[in-house]
Design a protein around this motif. Structure first.
Motif, PDB file in Angstrom:
ATOM      1  N   THR A 118       8.350 -13.701  27.187  1.00 30.31           N
ATOM      2  CA  THR A 118       9.376 -13.442  25.082  1.00 30.31           C
ATOM      3  C   THR A 118      10.139 -11.960  25.622  1.00 30.31           C
ATOM      4  N   ILE A 119       9.418 -10.522  26.745  1.00 29.44           N
ATOM      5  CA  ILE A 119       9.882  -9.594  27.233  1.00 29.44           C
ATOM      6  C   ILE A 119      11.417 -10.064  27.660  1.00 29.44           C
ATOM      7  N   LEU A 120      11.516 -11.179  28.096  1.00 28.38           N
ATOM      8  CA  LEU A 120      12.948 -11.625  29.014  1.00 28.38           C
ATOM      9  C   LEU A 120      13.884 -11.926  27.147  1.00 28.38           C
ATOM     10  N   SER A 121      13.193 -12.825  26.598  1.00 25.27           N
ATOM     11  CA  SER A 121      13.859 -13.345  25.238  1.00 25.27           C
ATOM     12  C   SER A 121      14.488 -12.135  24.589  1.00 25.27           C
ATOM     13  N   MET A 122      13.438 -11.227  24.379  1.00 24.45           N
ATOM     14  CA  MET A 122      13.780  -9.709  23.554  1.00 24.45           C
ATOM     15  C   MET A 122      14.794  -9.234  24.366  1.00 24.45           C
ATOM     16  N   VAL A 123      14.934  -8.886  25.511  1.00 25.00           N
ATOM     17  CA  VAL A 123      15.287  -8.003  26.556  1.00 25.00           C
ATOM     18  C   VAL A 123      17.575  -8.917  26.335  1.00 25.00           C
ATOM     19  N   PHE A 128      22.757  -7.973  23.748  1.00 25.94           N
ATOM     20  CA  PHE A 128      24.048  -9.522  23.500  1.00 25.94           C
ATOM     21  C   PHE A 128      23.688  -8.738  21.893  1.00 25.94           C
ATOM     22  N   GLU A 129      22.862  -8.371  21.359  1.00 27.34           N
ATOM     23  CA  GLU A 129      23.091  -7.588  19.543  1.00 27.34           C
ATOM     24  C   GLU A 129      24.657  -6.043  19.821  1.00 27.34           C
ATOM     25  N   GLY A 141      14.494  -3.557  29.218  1.00 29.31           N
ATOM     26  CA  GLY A 141      13.035  -3.797  29.322  1.00 29.31           C
ATOM     27  C   GLY A 141      12.026  -2.949  28.732  1.00 29.31           C
ATOM     28  N   ASN A 142      12.740  -1.709  29.446  1.00 25.83           N
ATOM     29  CA  ASN A 142      11.375  -1.035  29.224  1.00 25.83           C
ATOM     30  C   ASN A 142      11.464  -0.679  27.264  1.00 25.83           C
ATOM     31  N   THR A 143      12.068  -0.939  26.419  1.00 24.37           N
ATOM     32  CA  THR A 143      12.823  -0.884  25.108  1.00 24.37           C
ATOM     33  C   THR A 143      11.674  -2.206  24.530  1.00 24.37           C
ATOM     34  N   SER A 144      11.846  -3.420  24.836  1.00 25.62           N
ATOM     35  CA  SER A 144      11.204  -4.205  24.755  1.00 25.62           C
ATOM     36  C   SER A 144       9.721  -4.348  24.494  1.00 25.62           C
ATOM     37  N   VAL A 145       9.364  -4.195  25.552  1.00 29.50           N
ATOM     38  CA  VAL A 145       7.757  -3.218  26.390  1.00 29.50           C
ATOM     39  C   VAL A 145       7.424  -2.516  24.806  1.00 29.50           C
ATOM     40  N   TYR A 146       7.716  -1.537  24.514  1.00 31.39           N
ATOM     41  CA  TYR A 146       7.912  -0.585  24.004  1.00 31.39           C
ATOM     42  C   TYR A 146       7.762  -1.002  22.332  1.00 31.39           C
ATOM     43  N   LEU A 147       8.390  -1.556  22.511  1.00 30.84           N
ATOM     44  CA  LEU A 147       9.020  -2.251  20.985  1.00 30.84           C
ATOM     45  C   LEU A 147       7.352  -3.922  21.036  1.00 30.84           C
ATOM     46  N   LEU A 148       7.148  -4.732  21.715  1.00 30.87           N
ATOM     47  CA  LEU A 148       6.172  -5.467  21.536  1.00 30.87           C
ATOM     48  C   LEU A 148       4.739  -4.959  21.518  1.00 30.87           C
TER      49      LEU A 148
END
Length: 238
Positions: A118-123, A128-129, A141-148
């Motif tokens: 899940t984290i990798l997918s968000m990264v 890409f965006e 990666g840190n931002t993904s964990v922060y958001l999740l």
């Protein structure tokens, strides 16, 4: 020197049968990982192991202090960083049960594996965006964990990890689009009349120890932390 008398063309040996015992020991995997890592020097391997040990100690102290609960079981892979004598002794002393998953069976640690995916997918989505270079994967990666941690999950019956952990609803008003262009004001005391009034940067996430943002300074190529920013969330860094 042992002397045995021959009797009828043979040498009989009488030995008292003693209790047979089998002794087990924890295999030192340092040699195995030394070969797996291309014969990397042992001192560096020990440094890697001690670094993980220090990180776990900090995690344990922080998590137990915030939750008020003790860690009872640790499940990990068979990496040398988790199987060292120092780490095993530390867990045993604290009464923490250590479960090691079988090699090549990630399903035994399914929860962590699914969360990693899940984290990798968000990264990937974050990079890409805004067409952010892969070199910033750690920031993503840190931002993904922060958001999740601030997003609801079925595992917690629709609650967010943040509110379950802290017993409080997380604030999301400060969130901004990862990778967008932003501007950091330069204080008057640090510039003269002809200097730029703002630093052009790229927003790369949130500070872990303050209510500030992490920004990549395009000119100096360094990460800076600031709170007063102006964001252009529709922009893409060229």
């Amino acid at each position: 020197m042992l002397t045995i008398k021959m009797i009828e063309r043979s040498f009989p040996i009488k030995r008292k049968q003693t209790e047979v015992q089998a002794f087990t020991s924890i295999a030192d995997q340092s040699s195995l990982w030394h070969r797996r890592l291309g014969h990397f020097n042992y001192s560096s391997l020990r440094h890697m192991s001690s670094k993980v040990f220090d990180v776990f100690q900090r995690f344990k102290a922080n998590s137990e202090n915030q939750s008020g609960k003790k860690i009872k079981t640790l499940r990990s892979d068979n990496g040398s960083k988790y199987t060292s004598r120092q780490f095993a002794s530390y867990l045993q002393k604290l009464g923490i049960h250590h479960q090691l998953i079988v090699v090549y069976t990630p399903r035994e640690n399914g929860v962590s594996e699914r969360k990693n995916m899940t984290i990798l997918s968000m990264v990937r989505c974050l990079l890409f965006e805004k067409k952010i270079p892969k070199v910033f994967w750690e920031e993503a990666g840190n931002t993904s964990v922060y958001l999740l941690n601030r997003l609801p999950t079925k595992a917690l019956e629709g609650n967010t990890p943040f509110e379950v952990w802290f017993d409080a609803t997380p604030s999301i008003g400060h969130l901004r689009v990862f990778g967008c262009v932003c501007y950091v004001p330069v204080p008057e005391v640090k510039r003269d009349k002809l200097d730029e009034r703002a630093i052009v940067g790229v927003f790369l996430g949130y500070s872990s120890n303050s209510k500030k943002y992490r920004v990549y300074d395009v000119k100096t190529k360094k990460i800076l932390v600031s709170r007063n920013l102006k964001f252009d969330e529709d922009s893409i860094w060229d």
